[in-house]
Design a protein around this motif. Sequence first.
Motif: not given
Lengths: 379, 669
Positions: B226-230, B304-306, B599-601
Amino acid sequence: MELVLNPPAPLLKRLSWFDWLFAVIAAAGGLYALAHYNEYMDVYEKGILLATIPALAIFGWYWKPFRTLFIVVGAVSLFALGQYDGNLARMEEAFFLKYLISSQAAIMWMCALFGLATLTYWGGMLGRSGFALKTATGLTWSAVALGWVGLMVRWYESYLIGPDVGHIPVSNLYEVFVLFCLITAMMYLYYEARYQTRQLGALVLVVISAAVGFILWYTFDRGAHEIQPLVPALKSWWMKLHVPANFIGYGSFSLSAMLGAGYLLARRGILASRLPSLDIIDDMMYKAIAIGFGFFTIATILGAMWAAEAWGGYWSWDPKETWALIVWLNYAAWLHIRLVKGLRGPMLAWWAVIGLFVTTFAFLGVNMFLSGLHSYGSL
Amino acid sequence: MTTPHSFGKSLFELLSSMRFAISLLSILAIASVIGTVLKQAEPYANYLFQFGPFWFEAFRKLGLYDVYHAAWFLVILLFLVVSISVCIWRNAPGFAREMKSFREHVTDRSLAAFKHKHAAEFTHAPEALADQAQHYLEGQGYTVRRLTRDDGLLLAAKAGSWNRLGYFLAHSAIVLICIGGLMDGNLIFKAQQLLGYKKIETRDIPQSEVPPISRLTPDNPSFRGSVQIPEGSSADVVFLNVADGYLVQDLPFTIALKQFRIEHYSTGQPKNFESDVEVFDHTGKKVRKATIAVNHPLIHDGIAIYQASFADGGTRLDIRGWNLFAPTASPFPVEGTVHQNTRLTSPAGDYTLEFVDFRPFNIENMGEEDAPKNNAMSVFGGSPVASDKHMRNVGPSFQYKLRDTRGQAREFSNYMLPLELDGRWYMLSGVRETPNESFRYMRMPLDPDGSLDTFMRLRGALLNPELRPEIASRFARETLPKSAWGSDTEDKLKFSASQVLALFADGGFTALGRFIEEKVPAAERDKAAATYLRILELSTFEALHIANRDAKLPPPASDDATGWLVRDSLNSISDLFVYGSPIYLQLLQFDEVKASGLQLTRSPGKSVVYFGSLLLTLGVFFMFYVRERRVWLRVRPGHALLAMSSNKHTIDFEKEFAQHVHALDTLAR
Ligand code: HEM
């Protein structure tokens, strides 16, 4: 005697005019809903609705009493909708809504009737009164009908609160407990007719009464009957499949546990003369667990597919998921024990009874004691 | 005589035995409980705190913080897979033969030994009976093979062979699902870690500085991070949480967040989270534009990007600081950004100001519970329509930590807008020592202009020892009639007022209370407390006069509002002694920046698992609802023997047998 020798006629030829009428009504109801409420459904939900029509028809053909139930529930629900006339405030004004068939009133009547049915079953069993037992069956059917009316009306009410609030009433613990009572009762009613025995109702209705007790506490102490909008994670068509499938599982596992209890009692000579033979109980128990296992398997798979879409992974070892797996493994073990010669009988009955605790923890305990992604169902 | 052969054979027996399978299923179920009771993948510090060093270490060695990936758990799963495989291996030939075979080799003797058998005498030709019986059985869904035997014939019939197929489907499905799950697990990384090629990063350093040994390349076949993007930023990595650290997974593309939105229901609960994103390839070319929402992921390039979470992305805050140590000083400006720190020097020492969070709105329940209505509905538990009249948006708030030079921090949560409580308006500031506590709120009263100025001014005057004699004498003069001015009484009053003011300035009501407890006999404490409070309130009113005069403002009105302002100010000043901060920060303006948690999987095993699930479902239903049965009819002149068997003897089986018996009797008649 020719009858015995003739091959069974194909299903469609065995249908009566009532079967067809029922199918037409089910189709008309489904299509009416599609025509009137399609703006609230996405393409998957429309698909589910359309697939429900033949499913209902076949179910009704297979289990005849369902036809009457469906028509009665449909008619009463439509009547209630008409009474509302698009205005929530009518709940407190219109006589029928206020006292009988607003969702909350209907569900409370369901609770009362289940309570009465339990007492009547016990009375009938202990007093060996066929009449009382018949009455108990009738009471159970009425409870089921009112419960379904309650859920249907609640569905409608949720849209009256706000078009964006509306949702199928299987989204929180209160609603699924009602569903649980209904499914368990219906499964029992099916077997009751099939095995021609009413005595087991006394035991099965105990677990339903326990659920009713929970519903009452939950309503009066916690106000849990209030309709709440869905959290974003639940806004999905998957819910319409996943939750009901799960509760068919929970319902039949609970049913089998009560049968297991009956088996153990009868084997010890308690109520033995009043309960059906051990073989019959054992057979019912197996059937209930088989249905439960099948649907629970489907429910878990659907849950995994939904999780893959909502949380980014089909399996996260979230407590609720893990407990679903535990329940599933438990009954897989049960099914295999049954295949081992020396282990059948009381061992299986005990295993089914203990299964009730495992199951209860999975659908109630997890929400109460453990936190996780499924935490929207918390107490 | 234990040759390797016979050892292998008994292992084979064990692994494929039903009792072993049952034990495995039970053990797996019990082992699974652990991870639901012990919260998984928490920061290790939490476990250390919870269990103490000894048990922390013991549990860590057992892998209890990530049970489902612990070696021993995988070994149980492995046993299950091996057991099922061996079981299939063992049953396959027999079951397959059985599916095809009609078991036409049954002898008269073995038929006679069947539990379910029935004999009938008849007079007509054996062939005729066999014809009718075959017709009957086929009508019942059996496939029938007709064989001639010495003195007559044998009908061998079977139905429901797919039951056996169900066995293969369901059990190989379990193997398939486990393989699929393994493909999506972190086994490759585990191996690399064991061999020393990869290492978990535990330092809190910028992503770009994480060394290659803790990075995974874009061709990693499976990951879930996962990553947080402003808003307005982008990311080309995700973070994988492992044990007490993390790994950096490089992505084959860059994902940029244009905007993050939260929709709300009218009740204030969140209704939807959405991110408008753009995907760029590594040459910087925009290849995709999409909106991701909860339950509506985007699939790009097999990844997949959630929409997973959201947070503040660095909102800029414009703040007015009030110095609580030098109450007469005028406020000072502070600029801050959420997730960043600012240094702060105060007479009480140096601090680091860490801006933790900003919330654009807070929905709070501002009313009392409805009394249950006495109508018909209340019998049913009341209306299911939630009464949300009391839910109110009380506006923005921000959170910060104030850390002293020893590293101790307190956390504060301040509302930007005043709140109306009991009909009066306040600024609220919450404080807590640890994140597990909830905030305790301190309220500061606003003056009729809606500003904190009066409160701060009054506080300055009250805490200033130089003003105390003047306050005391004004108080005495205001309290006494003119005739008593200059008397002993006035001196006594002045003394009392000075003493009360000094005590209060020293530690608020707590100090006053302690003084009363020490100096006043128990019987008179209540009375003394009331007197002191009266003196304090009246003196405070005089202090306000002096403060206004010094600030060149008109004197305060002698009305109810001023009375409440004085009382509230006293409460608030007293609370500030336990507030634990040298400053109060009042938010003036903000420029919100949100961040979206994605979240990317990549999970290549997913299709295997889904396929396995399909097989499992089919298999289970075949096993339950396709009943395998066999019927034999041995026909000899004048004598027929019906036998029936099934792998499952249920009541349905008994019923069907009874029906066949009945049919045979009918035919024989
Ligand atoms: C998660 C694991 C497993 C699941 C879900 C599972 C499921 C099932 C189900 C649903 C049945 C049908 C029971 C019935 O018809 O009443 C069954 C039968 C059977 N299982 Fe399993 N099983 C599992 C593991 C195993 C293992 C490990 C073994 C062998 C060691 C095994 C061997 C068998 C055998 C021999 C049958 C009987 C088949 C027949 O005679 O029709 N199973 N299994």
